[in-house]
Scaffold this active site. Structure first.
Site, PDB file in Angstrom:
ATOM      1  CB  SER A 164       1.898  -3.853  -7.361  1.00 38.93           C
ATOM      2  OG  SER A 164       3.083  -3.771  -6.592  1.00 38.93           O
ATOM      3  N   GLY A 165       2.047  -0.855  -5.814  1.00 39.12           N
ATOM      4  CA  GLY A 165       2.971   0.244  -5.534  1.00 39.12           C
ATOM      5  C   GLY A 165       4.414  -0.194  -5.693  1.00 39.12           C
ATOM      6  CG  LEU A 166       7.400  -4.107  -4.896  1.00 35.77           C
ATOM      7  CD1 LEU A 166       8.606  -3.424  -4.273  1.00 35.77           C
ATOM      8  CD2 LEU A 166       7.264  -5.540  -4.352  1.00 35.77           C
ATOM      9  CG  ASP A 171       6.853  -0.056  -2.311  1.00 35.40           C
ATOM     10  OD1 ASP A 171       6.132   0.912  -2.605  1.00 35.40           O
ATOM     11  OD2 ASP A 171       6.409  -1.117  -1.836  1.00 35.40           O
ATOM     12  CG  ASP A 173      -0.116  -0.537  -3.158  1.00 31.36           C
ATOM     13  OD1 ASP A 173      -0.497   0.103  -2.162  1.00 31.36           O
ATOM     14  OD2 ASP A 173       0.966  -1.148  -3.223  1.00 31.36           O
ATOM     15  CG  ASP A 225       2.199   3.500  -1.519  1.00 29.32           C
ATOM     16  OD1 ASP A 225       2.068   2.254  -1.607  1.00 29.32           O
ATOM     17  OD2 ASP A 225       3.022   4.140  -2.186  1.00 29.32           O
ATOM     18  CD  GLU A 268       0.854   0.630   2.779  1.00 32.36           C
ATOM     19  OE1 GLU A 268       0.546   0.083   1.700  1.00 32.36           O
ATOM     20  OE2 GLU A 268       1.999   0.596   3.253  1.00 32.36           O
ATOM     21  CE  LYS A 296       5.144   1.563   1.067  1.00 32.14           C
ATOM     22  NZ  LYS A 296       4.157   0.790   0.312  1.00 32.14           N
ATOM     23  CG  ASN A 308       7.443  -3.835   0.223  1.00 31.17           C
ATOM     24  OD1 ASN A 308       7.556  -4.894   0.828  1.00 31.17           O
ATOM     25  ND2 ASN A 308       6.680  -3.683  -0.839  1.00 31.17           N
ATOM     26  CB  SER A 309       4.472  -4.814   4.222  1.00 34.29           C
ATOM     27  OG  SER A 309       3.534  -3.807   3.994  1.00 34.29           O
ATOM     28  NE  ARG A 356      -0.713  -3.151   2.782  1.00 33.31           N
ATOM     29  CZ  ARG A 356       0.199  -3.235   1.818  1.00 33.31           C
ATOM     30  NH1 ARG A 356      -0.159  -3.014   0.551  1.00 33.31           N
ATOM     31  NH2 ARG A 356       1.446  -3.513   2.092  1.00 33.31           N
ATOM     32  CG  HIS A 365       0.211  -7.333   3.855  1.00 36.30           C
ATOM     33  ND1 HIS A 365       0.250  -8.497   3.137  1.00 36.30           N
ATOM     34  CD2 HIS A 365       1.202  -6.551   3.330  1.00 36.30           C
ATOM     35  CE1 HIS A 365       1.212  -8.441   2.235  1.00 36.30           C
ATOM     36  NE2 HIS A 365       1.812  -7.261   2.330  1.00 36.30           N
TER      37      HIS A 365
HETATM   38  C1  SPV Z   1       2.509  -3.889  -3.337  1.00 34.81           C
HETATM   39  O1  SPV Z   1       2.323  -4.718  -4.216  1.00 34.81           O
HETATM   40  O2  SPV Z   1       3.071  -2.820  -3.528  1.00 34.81           O
HETATM   41  C2  SPV Z   1       2.013  -4.166  -2.003  1.00 34.81           C
HETATM   42  C3  SPV Z   1       1.916  -5.538  -1.572  1.00 34.81           C
HETATM   43  O3  SPV Z   1       1.780  -3.250  -1.274  1.00 34.81           O
HETATM   44  S1  SPV Z   1       3.313  -5.889  -0.724  1.00 34.81           S
HETATM   45  O4  SPV Z   1       4.462  -5.578  -1.517  1.00 34.81           O
HETATM   46  O5  SPV Z   1       3.178  -7.286  -0.413  1.00 34.81           O
HETATM   47  O6  SPV Z   1       3.311  -5.080   0.498  1.00 34.81           O
HETATM   48 MG    MG Z   2       2.458  -1.516  -1.911  1.00 31.15          MG
END
Ligand code: SPV
Ligand code: MG
Length: 551
Positions: free
Chosen positions: A55-57, A67, A94, A96, A123, A129, A131-132, A168, A199
């Site tokens: 996971s990027g986060l 993130d 992930d 990004d 994505e 970027k 975080n979503s 994504r 997502h």
């Molecule tokens: C991550 O885990 O970094 C993601 C998923 O991209 S989310 O945080 O839900 O966007």
């Molecule tokens: Mg991410």
């Protein structure tokens, strides 16, 4: 293949890229779980997951940064490599936005293949970027055509045909509707994406399910139900979802545990309560694969030879030193910065001999340096060295390497016990060729006659001891015994028996070690001689104590 496997001992014959492709295309609903370093990836695999979401986060968070592409892509890559080394299941990174344009993605794909990742997810947003789940509606989407070019470039860059690229779609996150999501999915699929990740930031799965229905399994769908977590998993299964990602719960559970532990430690100023609920260090070692290194060490390192033990005979007072030994034995008389025994112990320790036993007697309470084990000769007043030796030898099992016996009144340079470490014979003594130094010194000297005198020309010819005596005629003397005797484990039973026989005669209660050596030599036993010269001093008289300071 590296000689020592990384940290993972579990190797699957199926490539990780192929494993991931099978997950994507499996008729069953499959799951990936988030991890953010080697340790968490291993924990996720051990829990039974057949794949890992890097996971990027979470990777950003474990670095303590946002993130928002604050960690560089190569820093992320390093983490992925540790994760891949620690696991045998595939990793979906992930990625990004791909950290730049099509060119950057190509380089990323090549590097990911080299570092053992199985797939990358990109994505359709802009670098850097966000975080979503942070104000997603304000996030601009990438130009669709540009993003399709990026996917094509990524697919062209991979050398393993099973490496996967997941596209994504952030249309729902950015406030666009189903049509835009489908339009993009179609384009990304056509550009070569192996799967689409759709997502949503809603707390219900409506967007995702509507998408899945309309998409109708044209290619695998991946989802991240972080916000709509209350949806029964069966619903995803029934809507033809391929892969569910539990995207950040490992990091979040670690945060909760770390916060609780840190607060409790700070509050309690004690480990007692915390110890009971945290993983033991043995669990840490297990997760690190410590046993693999131990096995490799057994295989690749030379056998670890334990050094022999040492037995120091220090029971007598040493009357010759007069007042100095009124309240302590000679071995505890100070020489420089510490008692004589301290120098002896340090001399042995310097060559790795740590298992040291001291036979003490006179004023035994004063013989108490930390480190050695002690055996008491309470009959010291009317017994001698041989008696102390028998007590010492009988006090324990001496192990496979036997022991080195020495007196408690000698100062020596460490190379002297070192000479005895490699001795291969059953019995070995060290003989000083500078025996003339002791002549006229008004003291007991253990002169020796050997099978051959020392000769520089024949230094490697085996020499054995024939007689030890203070009364040898000068013409017979080849050196002076320094009091060191190495006894192999094999020689111990016979030596003990000989000692018992000698000591059964009351006349021998005060006898010294030469009696034993001469008896053994007379019986034809080999007493191997190592010749050396100088670098030791026995403390027999006050004058020696003074001289010892300069030793
Ligand atoms: C991550 O885990 O970094 C993601 C998923 O991209 S989310 O945080 O839900 O966007
Ligand atoms: Mg991410």
């Amino acid at each position: 293949m590296p000689a020592v496997p990384e940290t993972s001992s579990r190797k699957s014959p199926v490539k990780k890229t192929t494993q991931f492709r099978r997950l994507l295309n499996s008729p069953d609903l499959e799951f990936l779980c988030e991890a953010h370093n080697g340790l968490s990836a291993r924990i996720v695999e051990e829990a039974g997951f057949r794949g890992v979401w890097a996971s990027g986060l979470s990777i950003a968070a474990q670095f303590g940064v946002r993130d928002n592409n604050e960690a560089s892509w190569t820093q992320v890559l390093d983490v992925v490599e540790f994760m891949a080394d620690a696991t045998s299941v595939p990793i979906l990174l992930d990625g990004d936005t791909g950290y730049g344009n099509f060119n950057n993605l190509q380089r990323l794909v090549r590097k990911l293949e080299q570092r053992g990742a199985a797939a990358v997810c990109i994505e359709d947003k802009l670098f850097p970027k966000t975080n979503s789940f942070i104000d997603g509606k304000r996030q601009p989407l990438a130009d669709m055509a540009e993003f399709c070019g990026k996917i094509k470039a990524g697919k062209d860059a991979q050398s393993d045909p099973d490496f996967s690229i997941v596209a994504r779609i952030e249309a729902f996150i950015a406030g666009w509707g189903l049509d835009e999501a489908l339009r993009r999915a179609e384009a990304y699929h056509a550009a070569g994406a192996d799967a689409v990740l759709i997502h949503s930031a809603l707390s219900v799965p409506d967007e995702i399910l509507a998408f899945a229905k309309a998409w109708d399994r044209r290619c695998p769908i991946v989802i991240v139900p972080t916000k709509y977590y209350a949806t029964p998993t069966e619903v995803f299964r029934n809507h033809g979802i391929s892969l569910v990602i539990w995207a950040n719960q490992i990091l979040r559970s670690a945060i909760t545990a770390m916060q609780e532990t840190a607060r409790e430690l700070h509050r309690e100023e004690s480990l007692v309560r915390v110890e009971q609920r945290v993983a033991g260090v043995s669990e840490v070692f297990r997760l690190q694969g410590a046993h693999e290194l131990e096995a490799a060490e057994r295989r690749y390192l030379p056998a670890d030879r334990t050094p022999p033990a040492a037995l120091v005979l220090a029971a007598s007072r040493g009357e010759e030193l007069g007042e100095l030994t009124a309240d302590r034995p000679k071995t505890m008389v100070r020489i420089g910065d510490q008692p004589l025994l301290g120098h002896i112990v340090a001399g042995f320790q310097a060559v790795g001999v740590k298992d040291i036993t001291v036979v003490r007697g006179y004023a035994k309470a004063t013989v108490n340096l930390p480190g050695p084990a002690y055996v008491d000769n309470d009959d010291h007043a009317d017994t001698g060295e041989l008696y102390s030796l028998a007590l010492g030898l009988g006090s324990r099992d001496w192990g496979a390497e036997g022991l080195i016996v020495c007196y408690g009144d000698v100062l020596f340079r460490k190379y002297i016990p070192q000479l005895l470490l490699d001795a291969q014979d059953d019995l070995t003594v060290v003989v000083d060729t500078q025996w003339q130094d002791s002549v006229n010194r008004d003291r007991d000297v253990d002169y020796v006659r050997c099978s051959l005198p020392y000769s520089r020309l024949h230094y490697n010819r085996p020499v054995q001891l024939e007689r030890v005596s203070g009364a040898l005629p000068a013409a017979d003397i080849h050196g002076e015994w320094m009091g060191f005797l190495r006894i192999s484990a094999a020689a111990l039973p016979a030596l003990r028996a000989e000692l018992a026989a000698l000591l059964s005669d009351p006349a021998h209660r005060r006898a010294k070690l030469p009696l034993l050596l001469n008896r053994l030599a007379d019986q034809g036993r080999v007493l191997r001689v190592i010749y050396t010269s100088g670098n030791w001093l026995d403390i027999d008289r006050l004058e020696d104590v003074v001289n010892a300071g300069g030793f």
